[in-house]
Design a protein around this motif. Sequence first.
Motif, PDB file in Angstrom:
ATOM      1  N   ARG A  10      84.260  54.247  20.490  1.00  0.00           N
ATOM      2  CA  ARG A  10      85.155  53.351  19.747  1.00  0.00           C
ATOM      3  C   ARG A  10      86.455  53.113  20.507  1.00  0.00           C
ATOM      4  N   LEU A  11      87.031  54.179  21.062  1.00  0.00           N
ATOM      5  CA  LEU A  11      88.271  54.047  21.830  1.00  0.00           C
ATOM      6  C   LEU A  11      88.062  53.212  23.078  1.00  0.00           C
ATOM      7  N   ASN A  12      86.918  53.345  23.702  1.00  0.00           N
ATOM      8  CA  ASN A  12      86.650  52.594  24.928  1.00  0.00           C
ATOM      9  C   ASN A  12      86.474  51.108  24.678  1.00  0.00           C
ATOM     10  N   ARG A  13      86.184  50.714  23.446  1.00  0.00           N
ATOM     11  CA  ARG A  13      86.054  49.285  23.137  1.00  0.00           C
ATOM     12  C   ARG A  13      87.402  48.593  23.103  1.00  0.00           C
ATOM     13  N   TYR A  14      88.468  49.368  22.860  1.00  0.00           N
ATOM     14  CA  TYR A  14      89.806  48.791  22.833  1.00  0.00           C
ATOM     15  C   TYR A  14      90.323  48.775  24.253  1.00  0.00           C
ATOM     16  N   GLY A  15      90.700  47.646  24.748  1.00  0.00           N
ATOM     17  CA  GLY A  15      91.155  47.562  26.121  1.00  0.00           C
ATOM     18  C   GLY A  15      92.167  46.462  26.276  1.00  0.00           C
ATOM     19  N   SER A  16      92.404  46.132  27.499  1.00  0.00           N
ATOM     20  CA  SER A  16      93.375  45.092  27.798  1.00  0.00           C
ATOM     21  C   SER A  16      92.646  43.857  28.288  1.00  0.00           C
ATOM     22  N   ALA A  17      93.413  42.811  28.534  1.00  0.00           N
ATOM     23  CA  ALA A  17      92.848  41.559  29.007  1.00  0.00           C
ATOM     24  C   ALA A  17      92.529  41.611  30.494  1.00  0.00           C
ATOM     25  N   VAL A  18      92.995  42.636  31.201  1.00  0.00           N
ATOM     26  CA  VAL A  18      92.720  42.747  32.629  1.00  0.00           C
ATOM     27  C   VAL A  18      91.517  43.658  32.851  1.00  0.00           C
ATOM     28  N   GLU A  19      90.987  43.591  34.053  1.00  0.00           N
ATOM     29  CA  GLU A  19      89.846  44.427  34.403  1.00  0.00           C
ATOM     30  C   GLU A  19      90.213  45.899  34.233  1.00  0.00           C
ATOM     31  N   ASP A  20      89.254  46.699  33.807  1.00  0.00           N
ATOM     32  CA  ASP A  20      89.473  48.123  33.590  1.00  0.00           C
ATOM     33  C   ASP A  20      89.847  48.793  34.909  1.00  0.00           C
ATOM     34  N   PRO A  21      91.064  49.367  35.011  1.00  0.00           N
ATOM     35  CA  PRO A  21      91.477  49.989  36.265  1.00  0.00           C
ATOM     36  C   PRO A  21      90.895  51.386  36.481  1.00  0.00           C
ATOM     37  N   GLY A  22      90.185  51.935  35.507  1.00  0.00           N
ATOM     38  CA  GLY A  22      89.561  53.245  35.663  1.00  0.00           C
ATOM     39  C   GLY A  22      90.353  54.369  35.031  1.00  0.00           C
ATOM     40  N   VAL A  23      90.022  55.586  35.444  1.00  0.00           N
ATOM     41  CA  VAL A  23      90.674  56.773  34.911  1.00  0.00           C
ATOM     42  C   VAL A  23      91.101  57.690  36.051  1.00  0.00           C
ATOM     43  N   LEU A  24      92.022  58.562  35.740  1.00  0.00           N
ATOM     44  CA  LEU A  24      92.465  59.593  36.670  1.00  0.00           C
ATOM     45  C   LEU A  24      92.111  60.946  36.048  1.00  0.00           C
ATOM     46  N   PRO A  25      91.024  61.572  36.515  1.00  0.00           N
ATOM     47  CA  PRO A  25      90.706  62.907  35.987  1.00  0.00           C
ATOM     48  C   PRO A  25      91.804  63.886  36.370  1.00  0.00           C
ATOM     49  N   LEU A  26      92.063  64.835  35.481  1.00  0.00           N
ATOM     50  CA  LEU A  26      93.083  65.838  35.771  1.00  0.00           C
ATOM     51  C   LEU A  26      92.529  66.983  36.603  1.00  0.00           C
ATOM     52  N   ALA A  27      91.210  66.995  36.808  1.00  0.00           N
ATOM     53  CA  ALA A  27      90.525  68.066  37.534  1.00  0.00           C
ATOM     54  C   ALA A  27      90.663  69.394  36.800  1.00  0.00           C
ATOM     55  N   LEU A  28      90.802  69.319  35.497  1.00  0.00           N
ATOM     56  CA  LEU A  28      90.834  70.488  34.620  1.00  0.00           C
ATOM     57  C   LEU A  28      89.765  70.262  33.552  1.00  0.00           C
ATOM     58  N   PRO A  29      88.540  70.739  33.775  1.00  0.00           N
ATOM     59  CA  PRO A  29      87.442  70.426  32.855  1.00  0.00           C
ATOM     60  C   PRO A  29      87.732  70.671  31.374  1.00  0.00           C
ATOM     61  N   PRO A  30      88.447  71.745  30.999  1.00  0.00           N
ATOM     62  CA  PRO A  30      88.702  71.910  29.563  1.00  0.00           C
ATOM     63  C   PRO A  30      89.501  70.760  28.940  1.00  0.00           C
ATOM     64  N   ILE A  31      90.319  70.095  29.762  1.00  0.00           N
ATOM     65  CA  ILE A  31      91.094  68.955  29.266  1.00  0.00           C
ATOM     66  C   ILE A  31      90.320  67.660  29.474  1.00  0.00           C
ATOM     67  N   ASP A  32      89.797  67.450  30.683  1.00  0.00           N
ATOM     68  CA  ASP A  32      89.063  66.223  30.981  1.00  0.00           C
ATOM     69  C   ASP A  32      87.887  66.024  30.029  1.00  0.00           C
ATOM     70  N   ASP A  33      87.218  67.110  29.643  1.00  0.00           N
ATOM     71  CA  ASP A  33      86.072  66.996  28.736  1.00  0.00           C
ATOM     72  C   ASP A  33      86.465  66.478  27.362  1.00  0.00           C
ATOM     73  N   ARG A  34      87.727  66.589  27.018  1.00  0.00           N
ATOM     74  CA  ARG A  34      88.191  66.153  25.698  1.00  0.00           C
ATOM     75  C   ARG A  34      88.892  64.798  25.727  1.00  0.00           C
TER      76      ARG A  34
END
Length: 151
Positions: A10-34
């Motif tokens: 549901r959250l991923n459906r909300y976006g902007s009018a520009v192309e999706d620039p991606g994500v920056l993983p924090l390289a901390l699996p306990p946080i990135d997984d959430r």
Amino acid sequence: MSALAALRERLNRYGSAVEDPGVLPLALPPIDDRLPRGGLALGRLHRVAGADGDPAGAAATGFSARLLARLQRRGPVLWCAAADDLYPPALAALGLAPDRLILVRPRDETGVLAVVEEALRTRGFGAVLAEAARADLLAERRLQLACESHG
């Protein structure tokens, strides 16, 4: 589908009018997984705040510098703050290259917000950081729209 997976979708459906620039993983699996999509969404406004026991915000500053260091390959990084308390050699030790860092020191937080909004609407920056403790909801919305305008 789990409730968490449904919420992520549901959250991923909300976006902007520009192309999706991606994500920056924090390289901390306990946080990135959430986090939706496994990291901090790029092209969005994020707030980093220090703990109550850290009035100088050293932990938040260090965390932010490490994030910016990972984004500097995308372009120069703008750090805008009214206070004159950053120590560039320490930022370099955290991975933020001096030749990729632009420090701007407006007189007050109103100036910080104005500079940052303009920078967010300008192509070419790898990341933009504003030190603004008292930004209201309207200012934050303006910054979010500026983020979305160029991803």
